[in-house]
Enzyme design. Sequence first.
Site, short mmCIF file in Angstrom:
data_model
loop_
_atom_site.label_atom_id
_atom_site.label_comp_id
_atom_site.label_asym_id
_atom_site.label_seq_id
_atom_site.Cartn_x
_atom_site.Cartn_y
_atom_site.Cartn_z
N LYS A 33 10.30 29.47 13.12
CA LYS A 33 10.24 28.56 14.27
C LYS A 33 11.11 29.11 15.40
CE LYS A 33 13.97 25.60 12.54
NZ LYS A 33 14.37 24.23 12.20
N TYR A 255 36.49 35.80 37.04
CA TYR A 255 36.59 34.45 37.60
C TYR A 255 37.77 33.68 37.01
CZ TYR A 255 31.92 34.75 39.71
OH TYR A 255 30.83 35.10 40.47
#
Length: 359
Positions: A33, A255
Amino acid sequence: MRPARALIDLAALRHNYRLAREVSGARALAVIKADAYGHGAVVCARALESEAEGFAVACIEEALELREAGIRSPILLLEGFFEASELELIEAHDLWCVVHSAWQLEAIERARPAKPLTLWLKMDSGMHRVGFFPQDYAAALARLKALPHVAKVVLMTHFSRADELDCARTQEQAAAFQTVREAAGQGHEVSLRNSPGILGWPNVPSDWVRPGIMLYGATPFEQAHPLADQLRPVMTLESKVISIRELPAGEPVGYGARYIADRPVRVGVVAMGYADGYPRHAPDGTPVFIDGKPSRIIGRVSMDMLTVDLTDLPSAGLGSRVELWGPNVPASQLAALCGSIPYQLFCNLKRVPRVYSGE
C-alpha cells in the site's frame, strides 16, 4: 540533473519477503500500500510476483494500478470498499476484500456477483479503528457464510502494540480473537500477524501473515532484535555535496542560527531538503555517511538543501556522495531522532527519483 535519488534494491526486497515467510511458516501477503511505502508499488509487485502468495493494498485505486500493470496475483483490499458500487470492480478484477463494517456486510448481502467473493472478516480485538466487536463477530461471519456468492471467509484482526515486546496487549488481543474463533468453529483460515507480529510474536497462530515495513528492511522495534537484524534495507536515499564553505569558530549555519561553530568548520551543502521528504526536524548531529565515512548534519534542514560537517573529512569535496539513510544510516535510527517512524520517512519522499537494481 539534481543528484538526489532513492536507490531501490529489489534483491533486498525479495530477501525480506522470504524471511517473513520462513520465520512465520505461513503464507504471506506482501503489503505494498501507499506505493509500496514509497518504493514503487508496480515495480515491487513485479519483483515479488513469482514467489509472493499475494499482495495487500489500502484501496481499490491501488489495486487497479497493479491490475493495469499486469499483476494477476491475489490482491487484498485492506480497507475494503468505500462505496457499494465498488463491488462490481472487485468482482471484475478478482480482488479479495476486507469486511470491517456493518454497512459493508449489508452491501455484500444485496450484491449479486456472477463470481463468488473471497472476503476477510476483520475483528476489532483492541485496535479500535475498524472491525466488528467480538460480541458481533460470530453473527457477521454467519451472515457471510450463508451467502451463495461468498466463496471463502478468512478471519483476521490487527495488533496495536506488537512492536512493544514487553507489552501484554498483543497476548490479550490474540486471546480475544482465539475465543471468538473457537466459537465460530473449525475450518477457517486466520490472519493476525503484521511485521512486528511476524518477528516478535512467534507463538501467535496465523495461517496468513501481512509483512509491511519489514519488507522494506526497516525494523518495527525500538531495540535490537535478532530476526529484525537479518533484514536488508531496500532504499538508500542519497545525494551529493554541491557547495563548500570554510567558516571560523563562532559563525552560525543555516536558518535561525541553530548551529554555531565551536571550532573552524568546513561545511558541505547537500542537495536534499524537506521538500524532498527529508525530515525538517533532523537535529544537529544526525548521522550521514559521506563517501562511505561517518559525518553529521549541522544546521537546520532547508527546503532544498541541508548542511553537513566536512571538517574531519579532508578528502570530501564537491560531488562527494552523501547517504542520508540506507545500509550505514538505518531509517529507523533517523526516524527516532526526528520523532517519527520509518514508514513516514519512506512515504514522504516526493520529487526524488527512484533508481532500481536487483531486478
